[in-house]
Structure formats: structure tokens, C-alpha cells
Design a protein around this motif. Structure first.
Motif, PDB file in Angstrom:
ATOM      1  N   LEU B  99      -6.767 -51.656 -33.520  1.00  0.00           N
ATOM      2  CA  LEU B  99      -5.470 -51.803 -34.179  1.00  0.00           C
ATOM      3  C   LEU B  99      -4.607 -50.557 -33.957  1.00  0.00           C
ATOM      4  CD1 LEU B  99      -3.723 -53.663 -35.848  1.00  0.00           C
ATOM      5  CD2 LEU B  99      -4.557 -52.558 -37.911  1.00  0.00           C
ATOM      6  N   ALA B 100      -5.237 -49.384 -33.957  1.00  0.00           N
ATOM      7  CA  ALA B 100      -4.488 -48.150 -33.711  1.00  0.00           C
ATOM      8  C   ALA B 100      -3.805 -48.203 -32.347  1.00  0.00           C
ATOM      9  CB  ALA B 100      -5.415 -46.941 -33.801  1.00  0.00           C
ATOM     10  N   ILE B 101      -4.529 -48.694 -31.353  1.00  0.00           N
ATOM     11  CA  ILE B 101      -3.964 -48.786 -30.004  1.00  0.00           C
ATOM     12  C   ILE B 101      -2.746 -49.708 -30.009  1.00  0.00           C
ATOM     13  CG2 ILE B 101      -4.402 -49.693 -27.685  1.00  0.00           C
ATOM     14  CD1 ILE B 101      -7.308 -48.721 -28.043  1.00  0.00           C
ATOM     15  N   TRP B 108       7.464 -51.253 -33.791  1.00  0.00           N
ATOM     16  CA  TRP B 108       7.893 -52.114 -34.906  1.00  0.00           C
ATOM     17  C   TRP B 108       6.721 -52.540 -35.768  1.00  0.00           C
ATOM     18  CZ3 TRP B 108       5.581 -56.854 -34.511  1.00  0.00           C
ATOM     19  CH2 TRP B 108       5.174 -57.255 -33.233  1.00  0.00           C
ATOM     20  N   LEU B 109       5.566 -52.733 -35.113  1.00  0.00           N
ATOM     21  CA  LEU B 109       4.373 -53.099 -35.862  1.00  0.00           C
ATOM     22  C   LEU B 109       3.970 -51.954 -36.798  1.00  0.00           C
ATOM     23  CD1 LEU B 109       2.463 -55.500 -35.963  1.00  0.00           C
ATOM     24  CD2 LEU B 109       0.970 -54.287 -34.387  1.00  0.00           C
ATOM     25  N   ASP B 110       4.104 -50.753 -36.271  1.00  0.00           N
ATOM     26  CA  ASP B 110       3.819 -49.552 -37.050  1.00  0.00           C
ATOM     27  C   ASP B 110       4.698 -49.529 -38.304  1.00  0.00           C
ATOM     28  OD1 ASP B 110       2.875 -47.119 -37.814  1.00  0.00           O
ATOM     29  OD2 ASP B 110       3.872 -45.962 -36.240  1.00  0.00           O
ATOM     30  N   TYR B 111       5.997 -49.746 -38.076  1.00  0.00           N
ATOM     31  CA  TYR B 111       6.929 -49.735 -39.206  1.00  0.00           C
ATOM     32  C   TYR B 111       6.566 -50.818 -40.222  1.00  0.00           C
ATOM     33  CZ  TYR B 111       9.897 -46.756 -36.294  1.00  0.00           C
ATOM     34  OH  TYR B 111      10.376 -45.749 -35.532  1.00  0.00           O
ATOM     35  N   ALA B 112       6.243 -52.010 -39.701  1.00  0.00           N
ATOM     36  CA  ALA B 112       5.958 -53.132 -40.589  1.00  0.00           C
ATOM     37  C   ALA B 112       4.709 -52.877 -41.428  1.00  0.00           C
ATOM     38  CB  ALA B 112       5.799 -54.418 -39.773  1.00  0.00           C
ATOM     39  N   LEU B 113       3.706 -52.264 -40.820  1.00  0.00           N
ATOM     40  CA  LEU B 113       2.417 -52.125 -41.501  1.00  0.00           C
ATOM     41  C   LEU B 113       2.315 -50.889 -42.384  1.00  0.00           C
ATOM     42  CD1 LEU B 113      -0.122 -53.204 -38.731  1.00  0.00           C
ATOM     43  CD2 LEU B 113       0.537 -54.441 -40.783  1.00  0.00           C
ATOM     44  N   ALA B 114       3.070 -49.832 -42.010  1.00  0.00           N
ATOM     45  CA  ALA B 114       2.861 -48.511 -42.629  1.00  0.00           C
ATOM     46  C   ALA B 114       2.773 -48.535 -44.164  1.00  0.00           C
ATOM     47  CB  ALA B 114       3.944 -47.545 -42.159  1.00  0.00           C
TER      48      ALA B 114
END
Ligand SMILES: Nc1ncnc2c1ncn2[C@@H]1O[C@H](COP(=O)(O)OP(=O)(O)OP(=O)(O)O)[C@@H](O)[C@H]1O
Ligand SMILES: [Mg+2]
Lengths: 263, 281
Positions: B99-101, B108-114
Motif C-alpha cells: 500500500l505504501a508503494i 491523490w490516494l495519499d491525500y484521500a487516505l491520510a
């Protein structure tokens, strides 16, 4: 300078403005021909690194073009620049041995360790580090790391070698030694080099042509041809011609710096 | 020039010898052992002098004897606890890194999940156990709790590592036209290895805690039950020495996990990373 040889790379009217509004380069033109050793000499912030990164394709110019007249192009339309790049820091992968680090450019082209071995060892011999192939970067001195970085840049036998203040962090003795190494390698391998430096002495010692740059906006203000035929060595460093060229380059640099009160 | 008077020689062996000429490691080994003997001695003395009944506080000797009697019956429980801890750690490792990769690749995924990452990380996951129990059977609940707790340290550390790659090296890979796969495999993953291993060491400790606490909350895992269940069971039956033995096993398991993850870290980083290299003066 008029020269009938076709340039390897030719910068035409290159400007670079960063998103924060800094004009790093303004209307820079430069032709680099086979066998030339060009130094970009100028004060901090005058766009030397930016120019080098644009040549390497690591940054894009805001306006202007970079031509590679004799390069082949890949299916995506990118020129195969055949560049070697030496960064200001050695930029080695700490988890890989010296051998592994020099292998990297070939490895990325899909060349196996076995197939690359001869080339890698040859490159390491050229910089005098064959004995250290199995060492890790942390076991090397600053000068040795820099030589690994040079070996990595030359292992692909690039058409042109770009060096961004490679020796800035080194002491003077090591620096002189590496300067001589560079001259010797250039003699042996017929390199074309673009070399960024702060040092008037270094640029005169190494170059066939010095491009003096000024800051704010970054631009070329003078070009000095160093017409000294034959191999250069320590006797050149103490010669009268060398001193004259140094004075000339130094004057040009001061004029460039005075032009915008930069110190 | 040799000055008269006492010669202070702190060069030779200075680093490895303490003041009295003893090796430096000696006090580090001897002192804890001395403390151990003193503590166990006072414990034994306290129990004997006050004639404390064994169902309140067993003496060290009673516990020692109970060890031989109880360990065979506790081993299956140890195995259950170890399986939950190990499997959760393994799944967390694989899925956390994967998931980190992905997260680093897609901003955008980073923003959504953070924000949810933070929420899940600061929520005491154990409180989820009773809810999970409604949906899953006990064993699944235990695995889920251990997984949820171990997943985030690995994900967070690996993400941090993947984002901290040397920019010049990234440029170098770009210059040689490395494919995204090559950049990941030859640059980003090795460069984030120290971060990932830090995540693993944190997660290793948490995984054991989570599998024990979840069992307290959710009940026995499967037919056999893990060590936590056996502790509860021993408590009901007033088998106090057995509780101590089970506790001892858990402590040893924790030490073993710590040792193992530290060993993995050492083996992976010893040649190159500052944290694993002994400095030579
Ligand atoms: N990523 C960036 N974003 C914004 N401005 C930048 C960026 N990189 C460089 N600059 C600006 O562009 C100008 C030229 O920078 P550059 O790094 O090319 O200078 P330089 O001649 O290499 O200097 P030095 O000798 O100190 O390395 C500087 O004023 C710098 O502040
Ligand atoms: Mg620079």
C-alpha cells in the motif's frame, strides 16, 4: 568562436523561469562541439546548475531549444543523449558496493553483471579504484567517492560528460589531483566536457573554453578561449600563460559580479 | 618530551575498559543478574516470612516448580499466540509495503487516505474487538486486531522512507531512463529499507500486545486458546503459579520477537547504514 564542426548539442535562446518567478537563465546560447572542454564559470545563483540540468534533460527550458543534431531518437521522441553526469555530491547508493554503483547505468540498460564486468573494471581502473570494487561507499574518502562517481559516469562511454562542481567539497590537494586525472582521462578518451565551477584557477587549468556567467538574470557575459595546445600538467599551472589567462578570466568574472553588485 | 609524574594512559584499551581495568561489558551483564537475584531473594523471603498463601502470591520456587508441570499444557497456547502474532506481522508487512508503494505513486490516494490513517492509528484498536466479534468468529477477530495494530507502523514508516529518496539519485535514474519498476526496485525500496525495518521493529512488539489484549477482549482463539486465554482460565481456577508461568512465556516471546527483528535489521543494514555500523574512532 567560429567552428565548422557540427555541435554535439546546441542551446538556442534558452530561458528558464521558476514557478516562484526567479529568472534562472535568460536567453542563453551555447554550442558544444566534439572534444571541447567548456567551463561554466560564474557566481553562485547565476544558473550554472540550471543550464547543466537543462542540457541533461533533467529540467525543461521555459523557452528556447536544446538540439542534439547527431543523436538518435527513441520511439517516444526523446533524444538518446548519451550523457554522463557527475553531481556536486558523489550521489552513490550507500547500499551497493563500488562495483554495484558503477554497474548501475549499464544495469538500467539491461546489461547483466557478468556482461558488464569488464567495462566496470576498466572504468574503475581508469580512476584508480579497481582494488576497491567490493568496498562500500562509506568506507571511502570524499575524493575516492567522487572518483567512483566519475567512473559511473564514464562506464557508458558517453558522448558528453556534464560535471556540476564535482570537486567543490574537496581539499585543494585532492582537487588538483582529480583535475589532473580529468585531463589525463580526457586525453585518453577524447571526452567532451561541460564543467561547472566557481574557481577561476580550475576553469583555466582544465578548459578549452570558459563561459563566464552573471546572475539575476542568469546569462552568459563572456567567452574566453584557452589556446594552449598539448597535454597540460603541473608545469602549466606555474606558467606565465596560465597566470595571464587567470587574470583575464578573473577580470571577466569580476565584471560579471560587479554588474549586479553581487558578492 | 616526557613529563615527570603520573602518566595517564587512556589510549590503550581506553574504550573497552572501565576504570577498574574490567571489561566494559562486565557490569552490564553482572549488575542485572545481581539485581535479579536480590529481587527474587526478597520475594522468596517475603513469602516465607509472612507465610503468604500460595493462591495470593506463590513463591519463586513454587513458580519454578510450576514451570515444569505447566509448560507442556501451555505450549499449544504459546503456539496459538505465536501463530496469530507471526501471521499478522507477515500480512501487515506485505500489505503495508504494497500500500505504501501505491500511496507514494498516486498523490491523490495519499491525500484521500491520510486522515483515516491517523484516526485508525490513534484509536485504541482493541475497542474494535467487540464490534468485530459481531461479524467474525473469534479467531478472525484476533487476527484482524493484530493486523490492524501492526499494519500502520509499517505503512507509515515505509511511506516516509519512499518519500525520502535522495533527489540526486532520482535524477540519476531519470538521466539513465530507468523504468518506474527499476526505480522502485533498485532505488526506492533499498533506500527506504531502514524506515521499513524500523516499522517492523515497532510492529513486532505491538503485534504480540495486540494478540494478547484482543484475546482478553474477544475470548479464546479456536478450540485451544492462546496464552492470554490460559491466563484468564488460570485466574478463574486460582492457579496463580500457572499465571506466572504464562506471563514468563509471554515475556520470553516478546524478547524473542525483539531479538529477531533487531537481528533482521542488523543483517540487512550492517554493511551500509549508519544506524547499524559500529563507529571506529
Ligand atoms: N527549483 C527551484 N525553484 C526556484 N528557484 C530555483 C530553483 N532552482 C534554482 N533556483 C534559482 O535559480 C537561480 C539559479 O540557480 P542555479 O542552481 O542554477 O545556480 P548556480 O549557478 O548553480 O549556483 P551555485 O553556484 O550556488 O550552485 C538561483 O537564483 C536559484 O535561487
Ligand atoms: Mg549549482
Amino acid at each position: 568562436m567560429t567552428d565548422s564542426r557540427k555541435p554535439i548539442v546546441s542551446l538556442k535562446a534558452i530561458s528558464k523561469t521558476f514557478s516562484n518567478g526567479t529568472v534562472a537563465l535568460s536567453d542563453m546560447a551555447l554550442d558544444i562541439r566534439q572534444g571541447e572542454f567548456i567551463s561554466l564559470l560564474g557566481p553562485s545563483g547565476c544558473g550554472k546548475s540550471t543550464a547543466l540540468r537543462i542540457i541533461a534533460g533533467l529540467a525543461t527550458a521555459s523557452t528556447g531549444t536544446v538540439d542534439w543534431p547527431s543523436a538518435t531518437y527513441d520511439p517516444d521522441g526523446r533524444p538518446d543523449r548519451e550523457i554522463g553526469f557527475v553531481f556536486q555530491e558523489p550521489t552513490l547508493m550507500p547500499w551497493a558496493t563500488v562495483f554495484g554503483n558503477v554497474w548501475l547505468p549499464l544495469r538500467l540498460k539491461g546489461i547483466s553483471k557478468a556482461a558488464a564486468r569488464a567495462d566496470i573494471m576498466h572504468a574503475l581502473e581508469l580512476v584508480g579504484l579497481a582494488k576497491f570494487a567490493e568496498s562500500y561507499p562509506r568506507e571511502l574518502s570524499g575524493g575516492m567517492k567522487m572518483r567512483v562517481s566519475i567512473a559511473r559516469a564514464l562506464v557508458t562511454q558517453p558522448k558528453i560528460l556534464l560535471m556540476d562542481e564535482p570537486f567543490a567539497a574537496l581539499d585543494e590537494i585532492t582537487r588538483f589531483k582529480l583535475n589532473n586525472d580529468i585531463l589525463r582521462l580526457r586525453e585518453q578518451l577524447g571526452w567532451t566536457v561541460v564543467f561547472v565551477t566557481h574557481s577561476v584557477f580550475e576553469s583555466v587549468y582544465l578548459s578549452s573554453r570558459i563561459v563566464v556567467m552573471a546572475a539575476r538574470p542568469g546569462r552568459v557575459v563572456a567567452e574566453i578561449d584557452i589556446d594552449v595546445p598539448g597535454p597540460r600538467g603541473e608545469d602549466f599551472r606555474t606558467s606565465e600563460v596560465y597566470a595571464q589567462y587567470c587574470r583575464k578570466a578573473s577580470d571577466a568574472l569580476h565584471a560579471a559580479m560587479g554588474a549586479n553588485d553581487h558578492l | 618530551m616526557t613529563a615527570p609524574g603520573p602518566v595517564i594512559d587512556d589510549e590503550e584499551g581506553g574504550a573497552s575498559r572501565a576504570a577498574g581495568g574490567l571489561p566494559a561489558w562486565l557490569p552490564k551483564v553482572v549488575l542485572p543478574l545481581v539485581l535479579l537475584v536480590v529481587l527474587i531473594g526478597s520475594w522468596e523471603a517475603y513469602v516465607r516470612l509472612n507465610a503468604v498463601p500460595g493462591y495470593l502470591l506463590p513463591s519463586p520456587i513454587t513458580v519454578y516448580l510450576a514451570t515444569f508441570r505447566d509448560i507442556p499444557s501451555l505450549l499449544p497456547a504459546l503456539q496459538t499466540t505465536l501463530t496469530i502474532t507471526g501471521v499478522a506481522l507477515l500480512i501487515a508487512m506485505v500489505s503495508g509495503v504494497a500500500l505504501a508503494i501505491v500511496v507514494v505513486q498516486f498523490r491523490w490516494l495519499d491525500y484521500a487516505l491520510a486522515p483515516y490513517m491517523v484516526i485508525l492509528q490513534v484509536t485504541p484498536i482493541i475497542a474494535i474487538a467487540p464490534i468485530l466479534l459481531i461479524f467474525f468468529e473469534t479467531t478472525t477477530t484476533l487476527y484482524s486486531c493484530a493486523l490492524l495494530v501492526t499494519f500502520f507502523p509499517i505503512l507509515a514508516n515505509t511511506t516516509q522512507g519512499l518519500k525520502s529518496v535522495d533527489h540526486n539519485l532520482l535524477d540519476l535514474f531519470k538521466l539513465y531512463r530507468a523504468s518506474p519498476g527499476q526505480t522502485l526496485w533498485l532505488l526506492k525500496l533499498p533506500s527506504s529499507l531502514p524506515y521499513l525495518l524500523t516499522g517492523l521493529r515497532i510492529a513486532g512488539g505491538l503485534a504480540l500486545i495486540a494478540s494478547v489484549v484482543a484475546e482478553f477482549a474477544a475470548g479464546a482463539a479456536g478450540a485451544k486458546g492462546g496464552l492470554a486465554f490460559r491466563i484468564l482460565e488460570a485466574q478463574y481456577r486460582m492457579l496463580v503459579p500457572r499465571m506466572f508461568v504464562a506471563l514468563l512465556l509471554l515475556a520470553l516471546t516478546g524478547v524473542a520477537i525483539y531479538g529477531l527483528t533487531s537481528l533482521i535489521t542488523h543483517l540487512a543494514l550492517r554493511r551500509w547504514h549508519e544506524s547499524a555500523i559500529r563507529r571506529e574512532s
